[in-house]
Design an enzyme around this catalytic site. Structure first.
Site, mmCIF file in Angstrom:
data_model
loop_
_atom_site.group_PDB
_atom_site.id
_atom_site.type_symbol
_atom_site.label_atom_id
_atom_site.label_comp_id
_atom_site.label_asym_id
_atom_site.label_seq_id
_atom_site.Cartn_x
_atom_site.Cartn_y
_atom_site.Cartn_z
ATOM 1 N N TYR A 139 0.839 -1.191 0.000
ATOM 2 C CA TYR A 139 0.000 0.000 0.000
ATOM 3 C C TYR A 139 0.879 1.247 0.000
ATOM 4 O O TYR A 139 1.975 1.258 0.534
ATOM 5 C CB TYR A 139 -0.981 0.003 1.178
ATOM 6 N N CYS A 140 0.387 2.307 -0.640
ATOM 7 C CA CYS A 140 1.124 3.572 -0.773
ATOM 8 C C CYS A 140 2.563 3.320 -1.222
ATOM 9 O O CYS A 140 3.514 3.873 -0.666
ATOM 10 C CB CYS A 140 1.089 4.362 0.535
ATOM 11 N N ALA A 141 2.699 2.476 -2.238
ATOM 12 C CA ALA A 141 4.035 2.101 -2.710
ATOM 13 C C ALA A 141 4.739 3.285 -3.364
ATOM 14 O O ALA A 141 4.114 4.094 -4.046
ATOM 15 C CB ALA A 141 3.931 0.946 -3.697
ATOM 16 N N LYS A 152 7.658 -4.507 3.116
ATOM 17 C CA LYS A 152 7.580 -3.109 3.536
ATOM 18 C C LYS A 152 7.209 -2.987 5.005
ATOM 19 O O LYS A 152 6.257 -3.608 5.475
ATOM 20 C CB LYS A 152 6.544 -2.372 2.682
#
EC number: 2.3.1.204
Length: 280
Positions: A139-141, A152
């Site tokens: 997410y929110c890479a 992550k």
């Protein structure tokens, strides 16, 4: 590296928030405004929010965002639209947030990221070697993700204000199903229904981890905070200081974020209300 900090950092911890998810961001903004003072010193501000979805501007394009947020409100999550970063990040009592603020607007984007990456590399070295770079599927890479063993555990975003520079990041400390939460959120919000111009790539929960899950070491919030301070102090001048920012700056920052930038914020109770809806 072309940048260094010549003044001691003030290390401030404002604790855990459970009311409006905008409140810790208001404190960050107020600290950024305090950088206008001639005596301003760099600040590292720690905080925790339990629990909410911190949305990015790209999330506003999701076709069923309102329905997804309403459901997550019923599940105990608040939400806020933040001013930095591109997509949603789930925060809870096991995620440590850290803002690094400098009374300096001339530092380059890359130099600031590199400096904070150094801080993290030193601050978290007791837990293993950090890797920096995009974790595809998380997410929110983005290119300023940081990971352990390829999974992550956090990410960074920065921006400039009139008076200084601010870089905000989060660190997954304990193990919770954050990747699964984000898979579910984007499914509810209709990401898979979008045939083209998807604002966010698909999420793969297996790409997300935490210090506790990836190192096999006991990692509590208090332990990680203490180790961060101890190890960072071994390389840089840091002065632990009780959290303080002028009330006037807090008031101005609340108005700036909510009225000028139109950042909305809701508690879980507000999101779960039957008549709740997103602002127009």
């Amino acid at each position: 590296m072309s940048f260094s900090v010549n003044q001691p950092f003030r290390w401030m911890d404002s604790g855990t928030y459970q009311d409006s998810p905008l409140e810790p961001l208001i404190r960050d903004e107020a600290l950024a405004a305090s950088m206008q003072s001639e005596s301003a010193a760099p600040v590292i501000h720690l905080w925790v929010y339990d629990q909410a979805l911190y949305l990015g501007r790209r999330d506003a394009k999701l076709p069923h965002l309102q329905q997804a947020l309403h459901q997550f409100g019923q599940d105990g999550f608040g939400c806020v639209l933040r001013s930095s970063g591109g997509a949603c990040v789930p925060l809870d009592a096991g995620v440590l947030n850290m803002a690094c603020l400098l009374p300096n607007t001339s530092i380059s984007i890359d130099s600031f990221f590199s400096f904070v990456a150094q801080l993290l590399d030193v601050g978290l070295r007791d837990y293993g070697k950090l890797e920096f770079g995009e974790v595809t599927g998380s997410y929110c890479a983005g290119e300023y993700d940081f990971s352990i063993h390829g999974k992550k555990i956090g990410g960074m975003a920065q921006r400039r204000t009139r008076h200084g520079s601010i870089l905000q990041l989060c660190i997954n400390v304990d193990d919770r199903p954050r990747g699964e939460w984000m898979e579910h959120f984007y499914r509810l919000a209709g990401l898979d229904e979008m045939q083209s111009h998807k604002p966010i790539p698909s999420i793969d929960a297996s790409t997300v981890g935490s210090i506790a899950s990836l190192t096999g070491k006991l990692a509590t919030m208090d332990d990680v905070k203490a180790r961060l301070l101890e190890t960072i102090r071994s390389e840089w001048a840091v002065s632990p200081t009780p959290f303080y920012v002028q009330n006037e700056l807090v008031t101005e920052s609340r108005h700036h974020l909510s009225q000028r930038l139109h950042l909305f914020s809701y508690t879980a109770k507000e999101l779960a209300a039957p008549d709740w809806h997103l602002p127009e």
